[in-house]
Write a protein that holds these residues in place. Structure first.
Motif, PDB file in Angstrom:
ATOM      1  N   TRP A  20       0.907  -1.021  -0.084  1.00  0.00           N
ATOM      2  CA  TRP A  20      -0.143  -0.112   0.025  1.00  0.00           C
ATOM      3  C   TRP A  20       0.862   1.272  -0.161  1.00  0.00           C
ATOM      4  O   TRP A  20       1.771   1.340   0.899  1.00  0.00           O
ATOM      5  CB  TRP A  20      -0.932   0.183   1.207  1.00  0.00           C
ATOM      6  CG  TRP A  20      -1.926  -0.870   1.505  1.00  0.00           C
ATOM      7  CD1 TRP A  20      -1.956  -2.041   2.384  1.00  0.00           C
ATOM      8  CD2 TRP A  20      -3.213  -1.011   0.438  1.00  0.00           C
ATOM      9  NE1 TRP A  20      -3.143  -2.724   2.172  1.00  0.00           N
ATOM     10  CE2 TRP A  20      -3.923  -2.090   0.945  1.00  0.00           C
ATOM     11  CE3 TRP A  20      -3.545  -0.223  -0.468  1.00  0.00           C
ATOM     12  CZ2 TRP A  20      -5.073  -2.621   0.578  1.00  0.00           C
ATOM     13  CZ3 TRP A  20      -5.033  -0.501  -1.029  1.00  0.00           C
ATOM     14  CH2 TRP A  20      -5.619  -1.702  -0.568  1.00  0.00           C
ATOM     15  N   VAL A  21       0.623   2.136  -1.005  1.00  0.00           N
ATOM     16  CA  VAL A  21       1.446   3.308  -0.900  1.00  0.00           C
ATOM     17  C   VAL A  21       0.383   4.502  -1.018  1.00  0.00           C
ATOM     18  O   VAL A  21      -0.497   4.722  -1.700  1.00  0.00           O
ATOM     19  CB  VAL A  21       2.121   3.675  -2.163  1.00  0.00           C
ATOM     20  CG1 VAL A  21       3.029   5.022  -2.158  1.00  0.00           C
ATOM     21  CG2 VAL A  21       3.291   2.457  -2.320  1.00  0.00           C
ATOM     22  N   LEU A  22       0.200   5.163   0.450  1.00  0.00           N
ATOM     23  CA  LEU A  22      -1.253   5.917   0.670  1.00  0.00           C
ATOM     24  C   LEU A  22      -0.635   7.234   1.036  1.00  0.00           C
ATOM     25  O   LEU A  22       0.249   7.814   1.702  1.00  0.00           O
ATOM     26  CB  LEU A  22      -1.522   5.198   2.069  1.00  0.00           C
ATOM     27  CG  LEU A  22      -1.851   4.103   1.854  1.00  0.00           C
ATOM     28  CD1 LEU A  22      -2.386   3.415   3.398  1.00  0.00           C
ATOM     29  CD2 LEU A  22      -2.867   3.630   1.109  1.00  0.00           C
ATOM     30  N   ASP A  23      -1.322   8.159   0.362  1.00  0.00           N
ATOM     31  CA  ASP A  23      -1.141   9.484   0.438  1.00  0.00           C
ATOM     32  C   ASP A  23      -2.088  10.042   1.744  1.00  0.00           C
ATOM     33  O   ASP A  23      -3.152   9.738   2.010  1.00  0.00           O
ATOM     34  CB  ASP A  23      -2.031  10.307  -0.543  1.00  0.00           C
ATOM     35  CG  ASP A  23      -2.037  11.784  -0.738  1.00  0.00           C
ATOM     36  OD1 ASP A  23      -1.494  12.354   0.511  1.00  0.00           O
ATOM     37  OD2 ASP A  23      -2.202  12.712  -1.731  1.00  0.00           O
ATOM     38  N   VAL A  24      -1.197  10.482   2.598  1.00  0.00           N
ATOM     39  CA  VAL A  24      -1.644  10.975   3.855  1.00  0.00           C
ATOM     40  C   VAL A  24      -1.446  12.592   4.199  1.00  0.00           C
ATOM     41  O   VAL A  24      -1.391  13.117   5.249  1.00  0.00           O
ATOM     42  CB  VAL A  24      -1.144  10.197   5.304  1.00  0.00           C
ATOM     43  CG1 VAL A  24      -1.563   8.745   5.189  1.00  0.00           C
ATOM     44  CG2 VAL A  24       0.304  10.274   5.110  1.00  0.00           C
TER      45      VAL A  24
END
Length: 233
Positions: A20-24
């Protein structure tokens, strides 16, 4: 007699890494991050079940978040049966390029298992990069495992920038999944956690053709968006 009891001993399971590569970043605050955390948590049982259906693949999960810089939420890949999700907070800007460079390093030949199946990398973002995304994406594609990975992107909201997501995917038959509301996001998170994962693990049990340029075969089509949802991001 089970497959594990066949003559010749137990089946050797090949590692399959799911990222998972998540924009936070700050723009994800509120309902977006709440629904993303909910969707990943709710998809986990189905993800474990999907992974368990293939005795030839050992699925491992790792999570990378990015805002101002990047951070590995999981210090190392975690077997999917041991992976849990407590959620991530938001702040900062959208250093997507830095995340791509981190993924390039992660997918370098020296870091990947020798007998591994092609990894799955799922990028989730609601905005546009605030740093040098192109050089980061180029670094990812320069790695053999980065180019071979099955790369899927989920765009959250109607104003998400699709161009960098398309470049990340790098496949003319695969478009970013446009999640414009909570039901769509939940549906797409489950899709990548199960259908896409199953597609990536298929070569462990049967031969699947891969084009000579290394571009992975696209997964089955995603579920349709929900045009009648009340709330739209």
């Amino acid at each position: 007699m089970t497959m594990m009891d066949l003559p010749g001993g137990a089946i050797s399971r090949r590692p399959l890494r799911f990222y998972w590569v998540l924009d936070v970043s700050g723009s994800m605050a509120g309902d977006k991050i709440d629904q993303l955390n909910f969707a990943i948590r709710e998809a986990l049982p189905a993800m474990r079940e999907s992974a368990a259906e293939n005795p030839y693949a050992a699925v491992e999960v790792r999570v990378l978040t990015f805002s101002t810089g990047y951070q590995w939420v999981t210090p190392k890949p975690v077997p999917v049966e041991d992976f849990n999700w407590t959620g991530v907070p938001v702040n900062g800007i959208t250093d997507m390029g830095a995340a791509m460079k981190a993924m390039a390093k992660e997918l370098s030949v020296s870091n990947m298992p020798e007998r591994g199946l092609r990894p799955v990398v799922v990028l989730v973002s609601d905005g546009q990069p605030t740093d040098d995304f192109d050089s980061g994406c180029d670094a990812l594609m320069a790695e053999p495992w980065g180019k071979r990975a099955l790369r899927i992107a989920i765009a959250i909201g109607g104003d998400a920038d699709l161009d960098p997501l398309r470049k990340f995917i790098g496949h003319q038959e695969i478009e970013p999944l446009a999640a414009r509301n909570s039901p769509d996001l939940v549906k797409y998170i489950r899709y990548v956690s199960t259908t896409v994962l199953k597609s990536a693990s298929a070569p462990a049990s049967r031969t699947v053709s891969v084009p000579s340029d290394g571009t992975p075969t696209p997964p089955p089509p995603p579920p349709p968006a929900d045009p009648d949802a009340d709330a739209v991001w």
